[in-house]
Motif scaffolding. Structure first.
Motif, PDB file in Angstrom:
ATOM      1  N   THR B 341      18.208 -12.787 -19.314  1.00  0.00           N
ATOM      2  CA  THR B 341      19.537 -12.204 -19.162  1.00  0.00           C
ATOM      3  C   THR B 341      19.668 -11.029 -20.114  1.00  0.00           C
ATOM      4  O   THR B 341      19.458 -11.177 -21.317  1.00  0.00           O
ATOM      5  N   PRO B 342      19.999  -9.854 -19.591  1.00  0.00           N
ATOM      6  CA  PRO B 342      20.106  -8.711 -20.494  1.00  0.00           C
ATOM      7  C   PRO B 342      21.337  -8.808 -21.381  1.00  0.00           C
ATOM      8  O   PRO B 342      22.333  -9.417 -20.992  1.00  0.00           O
ATOM      9  N   CYS B 343      21.249  -8.247 -22.567  1.00  0.00           N
ATOM     10  CA  CYS B 343      22.388  -8.233 -23.481  1.00  0.00           C
ATOM     11  C   CYS B 343      22.898  -6.821 -23.715  1.00  0.00           C
ATOM     12  O   CYS B 343      23.873  -6.622 -24.433  1.00  0.00           O
ATOM     13  N   VAL B 344      22.175  -5.848 -23.163  1.00  0.00           N
ATOM     14  CA  VAL B 344      22.594  -4.456 -23.299  1.00  0.00           C
ATOM     15  C   VAL B 344      22.546  -3.828 -21.918  1.00  0.00           C
ATOM     16  O   VAL B 344      21.617  -4.061 -21.151  1.00  0.00           O
ATOM     17  N   ALA B 345      23.562  -3.030 -21.606  1.00  0.00           N
ATOM     18  CA  ALA B 345      23.553  -2.270 -20.356  1.00  0.00           C
ATOM     19  C   ALA B 345      23.934  -0.837 -20.690  1.00  0.00           C
ATOM     20  O   ALA B 345      24.633  -0.582 -21.669  1.00  0.00           O
ATOM     21  N   VAL B 346      23.463   0.092 -19.873  1.00  0.00           N
ATOM     22  CA  VAL B 346      23.732   1.506 -20.124  1.00  0.00           C
ATOM     23  C   VAL B 346      24.572   2.072 -18.997  1.00  0.00           C
ATOM     24  O   VAL B 346      24.251   1.870 -17.827  1.00  0.00           O
ATOM     25  N   VAL B 347      25.642   2.773 -19.333  1.00  0.00           N
ATOM     26  CA  VAL B 347      26.429   3.465 -18.313  1.00  0.00           C
ATOM     27  C   VAL B 347      26.521   4.930 -18.709  1.00  0.00           C
ATOM     28  O   VAL B 347      26.864   5.250 -19.847  1.00  0.00           O
ATOM     29  N   HIS B 370      27.196  -3.798 -25.160  1.00  0.00           N
ATOM     30  CA  HIS B 370      26.505  -4.927 -25.782  1.00  0.00           C
ATOM     31  C   HIS B 370      27.295  -6.197 -25.566  1.00  0.00           C
ATOM     32  O   HIS B 370      28.474  -6.260 -25.924  1.00  0.00           O
ATOM     33  N   SER B 371      26.654  -7.206 -25.011  1.00  0.00           N
ATOM     34  CA  SER B 371      27.335  -8.488 -24.845  1.00  0.00           C
ATOM     35  C   SER B 371      27.296  -9.248 -26.165  1.00  0.00           C
ATOM     36  O   SER B 371      26.596  -8.841 -27.104  1.00  0.00           O
ATOM     37  N   SER B 372      28.016 -10.364 -26.219  1.00  0.00           N
ATOM     38  CA  SER B 372      28.013 -11.156 -27.451  1.00  0.00           C
ATOM     39  C   SER B 372      26.631 -11.744 -27.725  1.00  0.00           C
ATOM     40  O   SER B 372      26.359 -12.191 -28.837  1.00  0.00           O
ATOM     41  N   CYS B 377      29.273  -9.476 -31.803  1.00  0.00           N
ATOM     42  CA  CYS B 377      30.683  -9.824 -31.650  1.00  0.00           C
ATOM     43  C   CYS B 377      30.749 -11.263 -31.148  1.00  0.00           C
ATOM     44  O   CYS B 377      29.745 -11.804 -30.704  1.00  0.00           O
ATOM     45  N   PRO B 378      31.946 -11.876 -31.231  1.00  0.00           N
ATOM     46  CA  PRO B 378      32.039 -13.279 -30.795  1.00  0.00           C
ATOM     47  C   PRO B 378      31.951 -13.407 -29.269  1.00  0.00           C
ATOM     48  O   PRO B 378      32.128 -12.430 -28.533  1.00  0.00           O
ATOM     49  N   ASN B 379      31.709 -14.642 -28.831  1.00  0.00           N
ATOM     50  CA  ASN B 379      31.717 -14.966 -27.405  1.00  0.00           C
ATOM     51  C   ASN B 379      33.010 -14.546 -26.739  1.00  0.00           C
ATOM     52  O   ASN B 379      34.070 -14.704 -27.320  1.00  0.00           O
TER      53      ASN B 379
END
Lengths: 417, 490
Positions: B341-347, B370-372, B377-379
């Protein structure tokens, strides 16, 4: 130590240069291995298949899973003692062995266990079988049988586990796969249908995992077909898996367009798929069109990929050779077939705008133009002859190694300049 | 080594600053047996690549307000009147949220030096293009950039003809280093990649945007030689460490984590570490320097290595770091079976794509989501890092970009912003400078992608310390310290 025979799909086999220390270590390892091997053969020669020998085969097979004879020794260890004795012709779904040779009642083990827990053993003069009563003797037999089954189940599942790390390391070793199959066959013969079914379904899951790791492992594909066949069989109270298997090929293709095995599998599933869907003429035509579009999209991004062209040709042959090839949509009229073929030739020519050096495109154009003529029962016209000569010219330039083949085609179709 | 005795040793090297380059230098020297003192005037590791808790961010902004030189400026923090912000240490905001291609030189070095095991790497997932709505009723959308053949096959966003064009380009790039392809692009080497794409491939705007986005070029004008290199590396990185991703991001704050791991290796190798100690003054003699540290200690060293903090010639960037109260799930979907599962995405928001009222953006805006899962950062929350070229209205552009993006993600329940940190960062100096006993490593990179070239400066510095007796092939190549370490020692 085990060598991975055969192609490894581009992963180089490392050749190692050894230091003196490493060489000494290797010599030690060879000595230990030979000692182990001698011990196993020694016991086998004496027909000694005791649990100790079984343990020795574990050690040896971990070092060398390709040692076919040792797998056989292991099988014998299982049959001669570790697994329960199977009386000939017995199986959980068939009749219980009784004193009466004509007893034919089929009772599931589930029925029996419930009857055992509630009923007290009847007096010995009741010699009948059936739900109404059991003899003490038969009850004991049933208890032993159940224990045997549980014991067998444990052993067989342990055997399956044993092969897993070996498979991960040598995913193409025939002997491991064949041993697994033998174990799985034992599962059908010895265990109750729901249990057996479960284990076989897990096996299907395993083949999916193996195909995820190496999508082109043709062992895994063939194996998968076998597993699916078993799951569909009456022995495992199966029903058709053709829809999910078709979906599986779709998934594999979307992960890797070059997956020849997936396209091949797909083509093999189509006739049964359409039959089971009770597809009428309209549905069949729609299906054909969808497949054609799909392969068209694939070729559009992968014009050099042989597996894609094979599938495209499979679809074209469905139009052309209604006699030799089971057709997807037999109700296509002659006119419709001609239209499709012409349309394909045209769109393939469009590909040349961007892919003018893809030799498979020229081959396809050549072949399909001849198919069109065949379909219409005629010879190529002037323009078509010009095109055929031109495409052959491109092929001669792009693929000079096959000049013999192009020369043959020239001669066969009277296309010499 | 007791603190009081640092003045007694003649240090082989004093390294000042624990930014990425200085930290990698410490890692490279961790088996050399040299006496190394590694100091940092800040009381945290990472320098310009640090990751901050909210508390640390605040102190940093306050400090910048009093300084007017230096690479960072115009920093400010906004806390909207919205409930949901967690306690300060629940956040780790990266000053340099760079992506690392799977085939980057940095990763090879982290592997060969055995330092990689202490870093948890996360997968970078999809790259998206933000598409402004066409009519008043339409919604803005995010279009995934196809970067594998299978992606191109599956996407419905491009025509068949355009797909062929894209495939032709991908084939070209994969082979771009061959003599035949070189002849084609060499004449354009120093010219913008977009021009080459136009001339040689007749690419339409949409496809050009895809390609430029893969390079993460901040001004959109990356030259052909550099651009082809980056796209090539992206494509060949895809699937290198596993299916479905081409780049990695270290958990717990990105590059700062690598700097910390490198320093830890330095310490294990015997280097002495002092945070909160900078250089107050120095006295250069013939073959040694005497430094007076802000801690009051006086130390002597044969070589001083610093990071150059002077402002360079190239343009500055503007950055906005925003914490939002949504996991932004649609950005982090895994598209490939078996992929992590990716935790970073680029737009990317291409020039002219902003939807909200105001001037159009003339430069691309890049957003790293960036996801938690990054630990930053928290969930239930996410951190967005927006970057663009610094201009007179770039702050406003970033703000509107954030709005547009959040609206595109979920029009019905637009995610709320809980916290914003804004700052501008000037480009540093690009070259090392070696003046006798002082070596200044280049300034921190503004690139959104880990740049291999910057690693060369570390290697050169290493060479200066170890001298000619040591073989170049030994750089960053160590054996495992623990006896039972690696599974794959070959």
């Amino acid at each position: 130590m085990a060598d991975q025979g055969g192609s490894n799909h581009g992963i180089a086999r490392t050749s190692r240069t050894r230091t003196e220390e490493q060489r000494q270590k290797d010599l030690e390892r060879i000595k230990d291995y030979r000692a182990l091997e001698d011990e196993v053969r020694h016991h086998a020669a004496k027909n000694d298949y005791s649990p100790d020998v079984f343990a020795l085969t574990s050690k040896l097979l971990r070092l060398n899973p390709e040692y076919y004879t040792v797998w056989n020794v292991r099988r014998r260890c299982l049959i001669s003692g570790l697994l329960s004795k199977l009386s000939p012709g017995s199986s959980p779904s068939k009749a219980l062995p009784t004193s009466s040779p004509t007893a034919t009642t089929t009772i599931s083990s589930a029925d029996f266990s419930s009857s055992l827990s509630t009923e007290t053993p009847p007096a010995p003069e009741f010699q009948t079988t059936g739900k109404s009563g059991t003899t003490a003797e038969e009850e004991d037999e049933e208890q032993t049988r159940q224990q045997d089954q549980q014991n067998d189940q444990q052993i067989l599942q342990k055997e399956l586990h044993f092969t897993i790390p070996l498979l991960l390391e040598s995913p193409k070793c025939y002997w491991i796969w064949s041993y697994r199959l033998w174990i799985l066959k034992q599962v059908i013969e010895r265990l109750p249908v729901p249990v057996a079914r479960n284990i076989w379904e897990e096996e299907l899951g395993l083949t999916s995992k193996m195909l995820l790791r190496d999508q082109r492992n043709f062992h895994a594909w063939g194996y998968r077909r076998h597993v699916v066949e078993q799951l569909e069989s009456p022995e495992l109270e199966g029903k058709s898996l053709v829809e999910s298997e078709f979906e599986f090929t779709t998934k594999k293709i979307s992960q890797n367009l070059s997956n020849f095995s997936a396209w091949h599998s797909r083509s093999k599933l189509i006739p049964r798929l359409l039959d089971e869907r009770n597809a009428n003429d309209e549905a069949r035509k729609a299906f054909f069109e969808e497949e054609l579009n799909k392969i068209g999209e694939a070729i559009n991004v992968g014009p050099d990929d042989q597996s894609l062209w094979y599938y495209h040709q499979f679809l074209m042959l469905n139009l052309v050779n209604s006699v030799e090839h089971p057709t997807i949509a037999p109700a296509f009229t002659q006119e419709e077939r001609v239209t499709y073929l012409r349309r394909e030739i045209e769109s393939i020519q469009e590909l040349l705008e961007d892919y003018d050096d893809a030799k498979l495109i020229y081959e396809a154009l050549f072949d399909y133009t001849l198919y069109l003529c065949q379909l219409q029962g005629r010879e190529p016209n002037e323009q078509e002859e010009k095109d055929l000569k031109g495409w052959l010219g491109n092929l001669k330039k792009l693929d000079p190694m096959r000049s013999g083949r192009w020369a043959d085609l020239e001669r066969d179709f009277g296309l010499k300049e | 080594m007791a603190m009081g005795s640092i003045g007694d040793t003649l240090w082989d090297v004093v390294i000042c600053g624990t930014g990425l380059q200085q930290s990698l230098l410490a890692l490279s020297l961790s088996r050399s047996g040299k006496n190394i003192l590694h100091i940092d005037p800040n009381d945290y590791y990472g320098g310009a690549e640090a990751a901050f808790s909210l508390q640390e961010a605040e102190s940093w902004v306050d400090r910048l307000a009093t300084e007017d030189k230096g690479l960072f400026r115009s920093a400010s923090i906004t806390k909207p009147d919205v409930v949901g912000l967690s306690f300060p240490r629940a956040y780790s905001l990266a000053l340099a949220p760079q992506l690392i291609h799977a085939r980057s030189e940095l990763l090879s070095q982290l592997v060969s030096s055995r330092a990689y095991r202490q870093v948890e790497f996360l997968a970078v997932g999809s790259f998206y293009i933000f598409k402004a709505p066409i009519g008043p009723e339409q919604q803005p959308s995010l279009v995934r950039i196809p970067s594998t053949r299978e992606d191109v096959f599956s996407t419905t966003a491009i025509s068949a003809k355009a797909k062929r064009g894209l495939m032709k380009f991908l084939r070209f790039v994969l082979d771009y280093d061959s003599p035949e392809q070189r002849d084609a692009w060499k004449p354009f080497a120093d010219k913008p990649l977009v021009d080459f794409l136009q001339e040689h491939f007749k690419m339409d705007t949409e496809l050009k945007t895809y390609i430029i986005t893969l390079t993460l070029s901040l001004d959109g004008r990356i030259n052909t030689e550099d651009g082809l290199f980056v796209v090539h590396r992206h494509l060949t990185s895809m699937g290198h460490f596993g299916p479905g991703f081409a780049a990695l991001y270290p958990k717990w704050g990105g590059i700062s984590e690598i700097a910390q791991v490198a320093c830890r290796a330095g310490a294990v190798g015997g280097a002495v570490y002092m945070l909160g100690a900078g250089i107050k003054s120095m006295d250069t003699a013939t073959d040694e320097i005497e430094l007076e540290l802000t801690s009051g200690d006086k130390v002597k060293t044969k070589l001083l290595v610093r990071g150059d903090e002077s402002v360079g010639d190239e343009p500055s960037i503007s950055r906005l770091v925003a914490v939002v109260d949504s996991p932004l799930k649609i950005l982090f979907e895994s598209t490939v079976d078996g992929a992590p599962t990716p935790c970073v995405a680029v737009v990317a928001l291409p020039p002219g794509s902003l939807t909200t009222p105001g001037e159009a953006n003339t430069d691309p805006v890049y957003v790293f989501a960036h996801s938690s899962g990054t630990g930053e950062c928290p969930n239930g929350q996410s951190v967005l890092y927006l970057s663009t070229m610094a201009t007179s209205n770039s702050k406003e552009i970033l703000s509107r970009s954030l709005e547009s993006l959040l609206f595109a993600v979920d029009r019905d329940q637009v995610p709320q912003c809980l916290y914003q940190l804004y700052y501008e960062q000037a480009a540093g100096v690009k070259q090392s400078r070696h003046d006798g006993l002082i070596l200044d490593l280049p300034g921190p990179s503004l690139s959104l992608l880990m740049d291999d070239a910057s690693l060369n400066h570390v290697r050169e510095a290493w060479k200066k310390v170890v001298g000619d007796a040591v073989d170049d092939a030994e750089y960053m190549v160590f054996t495992a310290r623990e006896p039972v370490d690696d599974d794959y020692d070959e």
